[in-house]
Design an enzyme around this catalytic site. Structure first.
Site: not given
Length: 503
Positions: A230, A264
Site C-alpha cells: 500500500e 497518501c
C-alpha cells in the site's frame, strides 16, 4: 471521559526496541508453532481476537492520542481520535457481521454435474507480518491486523520508529491482551525494519513509500513470500469545465490539509481550465483563511512529523521557486516572515503556479501542505498529462457525471477514483482499497482483506467410473489422435465464427 486499561500488568512481555534479527526469528517460529498446533481457528476464536485487539486500542485511546501529539509536535486530539482510534471501527463491524459467510466453503455446481464434486476452501495462510507507516501509525496497522485475524492468521507488527512514543504505547497495549505467539508488536529503526522484512512470513503487508516498498518487495521475494504493498503517488485532481470552482477550491484545500498534508490520499496537483485558474486560486485562498485564520500558534494545525520531513518539503518548495515557480503562501500577512518555521516544523499552506517538469515537486510526492495548480486547455490535455505519469493511488474529478468525466475514468489508471470530494472510495464498506503499479499492489478492507490474507484452496473429489490419469496414458491409438485433432478443428471453427471469418 478517561479511557484506561482494566489490566495492570501485561499478559506478555513487550519486545525491546531494536530487537535483534535472531530474536525476531524466534518470535516468528513461536507463532508458526502455535498456528500449526491450533490449526485453522473457528469463527468464534477469530472474533475474540478482533475484539481483544479493538479493546486494546480503545482502552489506551488517551495514551495513544497524547503520544501522537508529542510525536508530531502538534497533532490535535480530534484528529487522532477520528483517524487513528475510530478510523477502522466500521471495518471491525463489517468483519464481525460477515465473517462466517466469508469463511464458508464455496461449492462449484458445474463441476459436481460432471462427476467431480468441488468446493473452494478459505484457509488461513499462517503468520502475517505487517509493516506500518508513520503518518497514521495506529489505524494503518490495526486495520490489516483485524483482517488478518479474520482470515485466521497470527500477526507480527513492525511499528514505525518515527512516532516512537506511540510505538511504545501501542506495543504495551497489544501485550495487555495477547501472548506473543498470537500477536506481537516490535519496534526499532532501519536495521529492525530490514530484519523484519527478511523474515519468511506467510504473507507480508507493507504501507509506506514506493522507495521503501521496493526494498520490502525484494526482501519478500527472496523468501517467495506473497506481499501486499500500500504505497502512495502524486494524486491528481481535475476541475472539470463545468465544475463549480468555489466548491472545488474549498474541498481541494481541505483535502490537501488533512493531517497536515501527510496522507497518501491527499491531492498533489490540480488541473484547472486555464480561464479559471485565477478564480480557483482566489477561492482556495479564501477557503484556507477560513480554516486557518491564524497559523503560527494555531493549536488545530498538524505539524510536520520530524525535521527530516520538514526539510524535505521545504526543499521541494525552494527548488520550485529557484526554477521559476510562483510560490503563494496562504497565511496572514503578519505571519509571512515567520513561516515556514523549522523549530516548530510548521510549514504554511502553500500553492505553486508555473510548475514545470524540471522541478522536483513535479515528480515527488509532497506529503505536506503544498499543492501545485496547473492550467489546461482541453480535458484531453489534462488526461494526457496524468497518463504520462506513474499510476497514482487516487484520482479526483470535480464536476458533473459528464462524458468528459467518464472519459477521464476510462483513460486514467489509479488505485481508486472519487468525484466531487476526497477519498470517499477509501471508506466504502465492501469496496476493496489498494494501489496499482507504483502506488501499490493487492487490496484490503473488509472482504478484500479477508481474501488477501486467505488461501483459496480448491478441493475436488472424483465420482467418475474411470481414472483421468490412466486415460491419458499410452498407447496413443489412431482413434485417440483423430478425436484430439477433431477437437482442435472444432475449436478453430468456433473462434473463426466469433471473429466473423469464414473457414
Amino acid at each position: 471521559m478517561t479511557l484506561t486499561s482494566p489490566r495492570t500488568t501485561p499478559v506478555a512481555q513487550v519486545p525491546e526496541e531494536g530487537i535483534t534479527a535472531a530474536a525476531l526469528s524466534e518470535l516468528l517460529a513461536a507463532q508458526q508453532r502455535a498456528f500449526l498446533t491450533e490449526g485453522p481457528p473457528s469463527a468464534a476464536v477469530r472474533i475474540d481476537r478482533i475484539d481483544r485487539l479493538t479493546a486494546a486500542l480503545l482502552e489506551h485511546a488517551d495514551e495513544l492520542t497524547a503520544a501522537l501529539n508529542a510525536d508530531f509536535g502538534n497533532r490535535p486530539e480530534a484528529n487522532s481520535l477520528s483517524s487513528d482510534i475510530l478510523g477502522a471501527m466500521s471495518d471491525v463491524t463489517d468483519v464481525r457481521e460477515n465473517l462466517e459467510a466469508w469463511m464458508a466453503d464455496v461449492e462449484i455446481p458445474a463441476a459436481a454435474a460432471k462427476g467431480l464434486p468441488t468446493h473452494i476452501q478459505n484457509r488461513p495462510k499462517g503468520v502475517v507480518g505487517i509493516i506500518g507507516p508513520w503518518n497514521f501509525p495506529v489505524s494503518l496497522v490495526f486495520q490489516p491486523a483485524v483482517e488478518a485475524f479474520a482470515a485466521g492468521n497470527r500477526v507480527m507488527i513492525k511499528f514505525s520508529e518515527v512516532p516512537s512514543r506511540t510505538a511504545e504505547v501501542f506495543a504495551r497495549a497489544v501485550a495487555t491482551r495477547f501472548p506473543q505467539d498470537e500477536a506481537v508488536v516490535v519496534r526499532g529503526g532501519t536495521e529492525t525494519s530490514v530484519a523484519f522484512s527478511e523474515l519468511p512470513f506467510d504473507h507480508l503487508f507493507f504501507t509506506g513509500s514506493p522507495g521503501v516498498g521496493r526494498h520490502v518487495a525484494a526482501a519478500a521475494g527472496r523468501n517467495l513470500t506473497p506481499v501486499t504493498l500500500e504505497l502512495g503517488g502524486k494524486n491528481p485532481v481535475v476541475v472539470g469545465p463545468d465544475a463549480d470552482v468555489q466548491v472545488a477550491a474549498e474541498r481541494v484545500s481541505a483535502a490537501r490539509m488533512m493531517n497536515g498534508g501527510q496522507l497518501c490520499l491527499c491531492p498533489d496537483y490540480v488541473l484547472v481550465p486555464e480561464d479559471k485558474v485565477e478564480a480557483f486560486v482566489g477561492a482556495f485562498r479564501t477557503a484556507m483563511r477560513g480554516y486557518f485564520p491564524a497559523y503560527r500558534e494555531n493549536p488545530d494545525v498538524v505539524t510536520l512529523v520530524d525535521d527530516r520531513n520538514f526539510a524535505r518539503v521545504k526543499g521541494l518548495v525552494d527548488d520550485a521557486r529557484a526554477k521559476g515557480a510562483e510560490v503563494i503562501t496562504m497565511v496572514p500577512e503578519d505571519e509571512q516572515a515567520a513561516l515556514p518555521d523549522a523549530a516548530t516544523r510548521r510549514m504554511p499552506p502553500t500553492l505553486l503556479l508555473g510548475v514545470t517538469d524540471e522541478m522536483t515537486i513535479a515528480h515527488e510526492e509532497v506529503f505536506g501542505p503544498v499543492i501545485s495548480v496547473l492550467p489546461y486547455g482541453t480535458v484531453r490535455e489534462a488526461i494526457d498529462y496524468i497518463t504520462a505519469k506513474p499510476h497514482p493511488l487516487a484520482a479526483y474529478w470535480y464536476g458533473d457525471d459528464t462524458a468528459e468525466f467518464r472519459e477521464f475514468v476510462r483513460r486514467t489508471t489509479s488505485g481508486g477514483v472519487t468525484r466531487n470530494d476526497m477519498a470517499l472510495h477509501f471508506g466504502i464498506e465492501g469496496a476493496p482499497f489498494g494501489g496499482v503499479g507504483q502506488s501499490g499492489s493487492g487490496a484490503y478492507h473488509g472482504k478484500a482483506g479477508f481474501d488477501t490474507f486467505s488461501h483459496q484452496r480448491t478441493i475436488t473429489q472424483s465420482a467418475l467410473p474411470f481414472g483421468v490419469a490412466p486415460s491419458a496414458m499410452p498407447p496413443y491409438t489412431a482413434e485417440k489422435r483423430d478425436q484430439l485433432r477433431g477437437a482442435v478443428a472444432q475449436a478453430l471453427t468456433a473462434v473463426r465464427k466469433q471473429l466473423g471469418e469464414s473457414d
